[in-house]
Design a protein around this motif. Sequence first.
Motif, PDB file in Angstrom:
ATOM      1  N   ASP A   8       0.834  -1.213   0.000  1.00  0.00           N
ATOM      2  CA  ASP A   8       0.000   0.000   0.000  1.00  0.00           C
ATOM      3  C   ASP A   8       0.867   1.260   0.000  1.00  0.00           C
ATOM      4  O   ASP A   8       0.576   2.223  -0.706  1.00  0.00           O
ATOM      5  CB  ASP A   8      -0.907   0.027   1.238  1.00  0.00           C
ATOM      6  N   GLU A  11       2.793   1.621  -3.380  1.00  0.00           N
ATOM      7  CA  GLU A  11       1.851   2.026  -4.432  1.00  0.00           C
ATOM      8  C   GLU A  11       1.576   3.529  -4.324  1.00  0.00           C
ATOM      9  O   GLU A  11       1.630   4.272  -5.303  1.00  0.00           O
ATOM     10  CB  GLU A  11       0.557   1.221  -4.271  1.00  0.00           C
ATOM     11  N   HIS A  77      -3.453  -2.123  -9.535  1.00  0.00           N
ATOM     12  CA  HIS A  77      -4.657  -1.454  -9.041  1.00  0.00           C
ATOM     13  C   HIS A  77      -5.529  -0.972 -10.207  1.00  0.00           C
ATOM     14  O   HIS A  77      -6.746  -1.186 -10.215  1.00  0.00           O
ATOM     15  CB  HIS A  77      -4.286  -0.278  -8.130  1.00  0.00           C
ATOM     16  N   GLU A  99      -9.209  -2.383  -3.350  1.00  0.00           N
ATOM     17  CA  GLU A  99      -8.346  -2.334  -2.164  1.00  0.00           C
ATOM     18  C   GLU A  99      -8.435  -3.642  -1.376  1.00  0.00           C
ATOM     19  O   GLU A  99      -7.461  -4.082  -0.790  1.00  0.00           O
ATOM     20  CB  GLU A  99      -8.735  -1.157  -1.264  1.00  0.00           C
ATOM     21  N   GLU A 102      -6.614  -6.638  -3.978  1.00  0.00           N
ATOM     22  CA  GLU A 102      -5.371  -6.500  -4.757  1.00  0.00           C
ATOM     23  C   GLU A 102      -4.173  -7.224  -4.161  1.00  0.00           C
ATOM     24  O   GLU A 102      -3.340  -7.739  -4.902  1.00  0.00           O
ATOM     25  CB  GLU A 102      -5.035  -5.026  -5.030  1.00  0.00           C
TER      26      GLU A 102
END
Length: 142
Positions: A8, A11, A77, A99, A102
Amino acid sequence: MPTPSMEDYLERIYMLIEEKGYARVSDIAEALEVHPSSVTKMVQKLDKSDYLIYERYRGLILTSKGKKIGKRLVYRHELLENFMRIIGVDETHIYKDVEGIEHHLSWDAIDRIGDLVQYFEEQEKRVEDLRYVQKRNEEVES
Ligand SMILES: [Mn+2]
């Protein structure tokens, strides 16, 4: 391999750098809705794993390893959002659904979803056919 939480962050950092040219701890905290002290902790962890280089007063830069992974995570994503859109998932659910899934798919599954998205994008008629099936199913349900 980065953990889901590391993913997270990578990204988001990759996206911030793409958009603004830099990623500050405060920007990352805001984007991920977490406390800045959590960001600092994670950024130090990512530095230790060679995804980025963090200097307290100069900010952070992604290493080539961090860039490569960040780019793949952003691609993943976006691909999953496209996939959700094509299969007809309501726009209000798409972000949260992506979310939610992924981090839990293999890259094999991601690549196969990529094929499927391509399959639909290559011919608009295929999307129309799918919508026809969905409409029929809706009529059966009601
Ligand atoms: Mn994401």
